[in-house]
Design a protein around this motif. Structure first.
Motif, mmCIF file in Angstrom:
data_model
loop_
_atom_site.group_PDB
_atom_site.id
_atom_site.type_symbol
_atom_site.label_atom_id
_atom_site.label_comp_id
_atom_site.label_asym_id
_atom_site.label_seq_id
_atom_site.Cartn_x
_atom_site.Cartn_y
_atom_site.Cartn_z
ATOM 1 N N PRO A 2 9.445 -3.939 4.312
ATOM 2 C CA PRO A 2 9.496 -4.723 3.079
ATOM 3 C C PRO A 2 8.755 -3.993 1.959
ATOM 4 C CG PRO A 2 8.863 -6.106 4.917
ATOM 5 C CD PRO A 2 8.855 -4.692 5.415
ATOM 6 N N GLU A 3 9.242 -4.188 0.759
ATOM 7 C CA GLU A 3 8.664 -3.507 -0.404
ATOM 8 C C GLU A 3 8.653 -4.459 -1.577
ATOM 9 O OE1 GLU A 3 10.319 0.129 -2.952
ATOM 10 O OE2 GLU A 3 9.976 0.588 -0.844
ATOM 11 N N ARG A 4 7.623 -4.377 -2.393
ATOM 12 C CA ARG A 4 7.533 -5.224 -3.582
ATOM 13 C C ARG A 4 7.066 -4.365 -4.747
ATOM 14 N NH1 ARG A 4 4.585 -10.752 -3.044
ATOM 15 N NH2 ARG A 4 6.520 -11.086 -1.955
ATOM 16 N N HIS A 5 7.715 -4.522 -5.882
ATOM 17 C CA HIS A 5 7.337 -3.792 -7.096
ATOM 18 C C HIS A 5 6.663 -4.780 -8.045
ATOM 19 C CE1 HIS A 5 9.673 -0.157 -6.168
ATOM 20 N NE2 HIS A 5 10.399 -1.014 -5.491
ATOM 21 N N VAL A 6 5.516 -4.390 -8.582
ATOM 22 C CA VAL A 6 4.771 -5.252 -9.496
ATOM 23 C C VAL A 6 4.350 -4.459 -10.723
ATOM 24 C CG1 VAL A 6 3.897 -6.757 -7.667
ATOM 25 C CG2 VAL A 6 2.569 -4.795 -8.370
ATOM 26 N N GLY A 13 -5.880 -2.011 -17.059
ATOM 27 C CA GLY A 13 -5.414 -1.397 -15.815
ATOM 28 C C GLY A 13 -6.154 -1.906 -14.594
ATOM 29 N N LEU A 14 -6.038 -1.169 -13.519
ATOM 30 C CA LEU A 14 -6.655 -1.567 -12.251
ATOM 31 C C LEU A 14 -7.997 -0.850 -12.117
ATOM 32 C CD1 LEU A 14 -6.000 -3.374 -9.859
ATOM 33 C CD2 LEU A 14 -4.926 -1.429 -8.744
ATOM 34 N N HIS A 15 -9.001 -1.348 -12.860
ATOM 35 C CA HIS A 15 -10.330 -0.741 -12.813
ATOM 36 C C HIS A 15 -11.144 -1.352 -11.672
ATOM 37 C CE1 HIS A 15 -12.089 -4.277 -14.779
ATOM 38 N NE2 HIS A 15 -10.990 -4.270 -15.518
ATOM 39 N N ALA A 16 -12.416 -1.052 -11.594
ATOM 40 C CA ALA A 16 -13.245 -1.356 -10.424
ATOM 41 C C ALA A 16 -13.214 -2.809 -9.954
ATOM 42 C CB ALA A 16 -14.687 -0.936 -10.690
ATOM 43 N N ARG A 17 -13.430 -3.762 -10.822
ATOM 44 C CA ARG A 17 -13.513 -5.160 -10.367
ATOM 45 C C ARG A 17 -12.182 -5.667 -9.822
ATOM 46 N NH1 ARG A 17 -16.255 -8.175 -14.470
ATOM 47 N NH2 ARG A 17 -18.091 -7.261 -13.556
ATOM 48 N N ARG A 46 -6.375 -0.472 1.523
ATOM 49 C CA ARG A 46 -7.692 -0.925 1.991
ATOM 50 C C ARG A 46 -8.794 0.052 1.600
ATOM 51 N NH1 ARG A 46 -6.061 -1.328 8.033
ATOM 52 N NH2 ARG A 46 -5.133 0.585 7.290
ATOM 53 N N SER A 47 -8.437 1.152 0.943
ATOM 54 C CA SER A 47 -9.409 2.166 0.543
ATOM 55 C C SER A 47 -9.673 2.073 -0.960
ATOM 56 C CB SER A 47 -8.882 3.564 0.884
ATOM 57 O OG SER A 47 -9.663 4.553 0.252
ATOM 58 N N MET A 48 -10.892 1.668 -1.309
ATOM 59 C CA MET A 48 -11.257 1.528 -2.716
ATOM 60 C C MET A 48 -11.096 2.844 -3.468
ATOM 61 S SD MET A 48 -12.325 -0.637 -4.885
ATOM 62 C CE MET A 48 -13.316 -0.920 -6.307
ATOM 63 N N LEU A 49 -11.553 3.943 -2.883
ATOM 64 C CA LEU A 49 -11.445 5.244 -3.554
ATOM 65 C C LEU A 49 -9.991 5.627 -3.786
ATOM 66 C CD1 LEU A 49 -14.265 7.317 -1.844
ATOM 67 C CD2 LEU A 49 -14.234 6.360 -4.135
ATOM 68 N N SER A 50 -9.139 5.380 -2.811
ATOM 69 C CA SER A 50 -7.723 5.725 -2.952
ATOM 70 C C SER A 50 -7.056 4.895 -4.049
ATOM 71 C CB SER A 50 -6.987 5.525 -1.630
ATOM 72 O OG SER A 50 -7.462 6.402 -0.649
ATOM 73 N N VAL A 51 -7.367 3.609 -4.088
ATOM 74 C CA VAL A 51 -6.767 2.723 -5.091
ATOM 75 C C VAL A 51 -7.234 3.134 -6.484
ATOM 76 C CG1 VAL A 51 -6.690 0.340 -5.938
ATOM 77 C CG2 VAL A 51 -6.413 0.802 -3.495
ATOM 78 N N ALA A 56 -3.995 3.569 -11.923
ATOM 79 C CA ALA A 56 -2.961 2.606 -12.326
ATOM 80 C C ALA A 56 -3.335 1.966 -13.657
ATOM 81 C CB ALA A 56 -2.792 1.543 -11.242
ATOM 82 N N LYS A 57 -2.429 2.047 -14.589
ATOM 83 C CA LYS A 57 -2.649 1.494 -15.934
ATOM 84 C C LYS A 57 -1.631 0.401 -16.206
ATOM 85 C CE LYS A 57 -4.563 5.691 -17.916
ATOM 86 N NZ LYS A 57 -5.706 5.673 -17.099
ATOM 87 N N HIS A 58 -1.834 -0.308 -17.316
ATOM 88 C CA HIS A 58 -0.937 -1.399 -17.751
ATOM 89 C C HIS A 58 0.442 -0.857 -18.039
ATOM 90 C CE1 HIS A 58 0.420 -4.998 -19.709
ATOM 91 N NE2 HIS A 58 0.635 -4.342 -20.818
#
Length: 58
Positions: A2-6, A13-17, A46-51, A56-58
């Motif tokens: 399964p795959e989902r695009h968001v 973007g997808l910053h630390a918090r 599940r890897s914070m460093l990898s994410v 990832a930006k807006h």
């Protein structure tokens, strides 16, 4: 598989918090979760460093 695009809704973007919340949610799943950008290799959600390294930006 399964795959989902968001789309990231936050203008910052997808910053630390939010990345931390995302990683925690992925860690609670009973299956492997990966995340990636178009044209790039997916990483373990599940890897914070990898994410954070996705940049990832807006």
């Amino acid at each position: 598989m399964p795959e989902r695009h968001v789309v990231i809704g936050s203008s910052s973007g997808l910053h630390a918090r939010p990345a931390s919340l995302f990683v925690q949610a992925a860690g609670r799943q009973p299956v492997a979760v990966t995340v990636g950008r178009p044209g790039e290799r997916a990483v373990d959600a599940r890897s914070m460093l990898s994410v954070l390294a996705l940049g990832a930006k807006h």
